[in-house]
Design a protein around this motif. Sequence first.
Motif, PDB file in Angstrom:
ATOM      1  N   THR A  36      -8.600  17.709   2.323  1.00 52.52           N
ATOM      2  CA  THR A  36      -8.649  16.726   2.769  1.00 52.52           C
ATOM      3  C   THR A  36      -7.368  16.255   3.683  1.00 52.52           C
ATOM      4  O   THR A  36      -8.057  15.440   4.459  1.00 52.52           O
TER       5      THR A  36
ATOM      6  N   PHE B 123      -4.239   2.028   6.632  1.00 51.25           N
ATOM      7  CA  PHE B 123      -4.960   2.212   4.693  1.00 51.25           C
ATOM      8  C   PHE B 123      -5.344   3.636   4.743  1.00 51.25           C
ATOM      9  O   PHE B 123      -5.027   4.196   3.500  1.00 51.25           O
ATOM     10  N   TRP B 124      -6.085   4.135   5.328  1.00 57.04           N
ATOM     11  CA  TRP B 124      -7.057   5.472   4.671  1.00 57.04           C
ATOM     12  C   TRP B 124      -6.121   7.128   4.435  1.00 57.04           C
ATOM     13  O   TRP B 124      -5.691   7.798   3.612  1.00 57.04           O
TER      14      TRP B 124
ATOM     15  N   ALA C 150      -3.481   6.422   1.945  1.00 53.23           N
ATOM     16  CA  ALA C 150      -4.036   6.320   0.550  1.00 53.23           C
ATOM     17  C   ALA C 150      -4.649   7.706   0.217  1.00 53.23           C
ATOM     18  O   ALA C 150      -4.486   7.544  -1.246  1.00 53.23           O
TER      19      ALA C 150
ATOM     20  N   HIS D   5       0.757  -1.203   0.216  1.00 53.33           N
ATOM     21  CA  HIS D   5       0.045   0.084   0.409  1.00 53.33           C
ATOM     22  C   HIS D   5       0.499   1.581  -0.368  1.00 53.33           C
ATOM     23  O   HIS D   5       1.189   2.312  -0.926  1.00 53.33           O
TER      24      HIS D   5
ATOM     25  N   PHE E 212      -8.213  15.497   8.092  1.00 54.49           N
ATOM     26  CA  PHE E 212      -8.163  14.057   8.467  1.00 54.49           C
ATOM     27  C   PHE E 212      -6.535  14.824   9.577  1.00 54.49           C
ATOM     28  O   PHE E 212      -6.594  14.129  10.586  1.00 54.49           O
TER      29      PHE E 212
ATOM     30  N   TYR F  13      -7.079   0.591  10.778  1.00 53.51           N
ATOM     31  CA  TYR F  13      -6.763   0.738   9.232  1.00 53.51           C
ATOM     32  C   TYR F  13      -6.365   2.634   8.966  1.00 53.51           C
ATOM     33  O   TYR F  13      -6.742   2.876   7.677  1.00 53.51           O
ATOM     34  N   PHE F  14      -6.988   3.542   9.987  1.00 55.05           N
ATOM     35  CA  PHE F  14      -7.865   4.588  10.227  1.00 55.05           C
ATOM     36  C   PHE F  14      -5.435   5.219   9.250  1.00 55.05           C
ATOM     37  O   PHE F  14      -5.842   5.840   8.398  1.00 55.05           O
ATOM     38  N   SER F  15      -4.169   4.962  10.376  1.00 54.12           N
ATOM     39  CA  SER F  15      -3.161   5.467   9.580  1.00 54.12           C
ATOM     40  C   SER F  15      -2.565   4.275   8.140  1.00 54.12           C
ATOM     41  O   SER F  15      -2.314   5.064   7.775  1.00 54.12           O
TER      42      SER F  15
END
Length: 276
Positions: free
Chosen positions: A235, A254-255, A258, A17, A239, A250-252
Amino acid sequence: MNWLKYIFHFYLDASIHVAISVFAFIEITCVFFGLSRDNHISYLAFFGTIACYNFVKYGVEAKKYLLVANRYHKNIQVFSFIAGIFAIYHACFVSFDTWVGIAILSILTSLYAIPLLPNTKNLRNLGGLKIFVVALVWAGATVVLPVIAANKTMGWDVGVEGVQRFLMVLILMVPFEIRDLEYDDPALKTLPQRYGYVNTKIYGFFGVLVFFFLTFLKDQLTYVEVISKGIIFLTLGIFMFITKRKQSKYFSSFWVEAIPIFWWVCILVLDTFLGL
């Protein structure tokens, strides 16, 4: 269903990722400066990120992630080794000047994890320096290297973009620093350890403002760049606002990671479909 979960976790844990995020940053640089695509430098950065990140994550920082040697992590190690081979392959096709840049960034990455001399600290353990080293390596790899690989001049606009990329990576690391507050050794003196959780978020908001308004220091601007950076400005601000000490799983990982991919997609939409 279990296989889907396994694949998703492997995708995150094996640093695929984050490698796609690095790839996206390079593509963004190519769009902004009209660079011809050098697939070798892009793939070198992609595979090199997987190898380097996993070396640090499953070596230097393994204790923090409470990792144990099992089949799953052995698979990640094998995958990382293969990625390293692919990175070396693509490195064989880049120019000498690009090699010089890669060597400098590789030295910084190595010193981040390995002490230069016995009984000395690595760069990661020098109080507060950790995120700045990471941001510098990311900015160099995703702004400077593509420009060098395309045989373009390192002009004013490239310098501004490099500073913006450096700032953006620092901002993206804030949620990680806050998440890891309870795990990091106090000797690291991370921003949340030094200034507290709330003040760190305030610094993040300030960084978001500086990141966006630096855009207007460039000599050459396009609608695509201004609009896309405006979207990323909003954005990043959102955040920063919703970042908490107790984060979802998964906040950090993945999101937040991303966001560069989201930025790249925004640029592709603006550039391709809207004709800006």
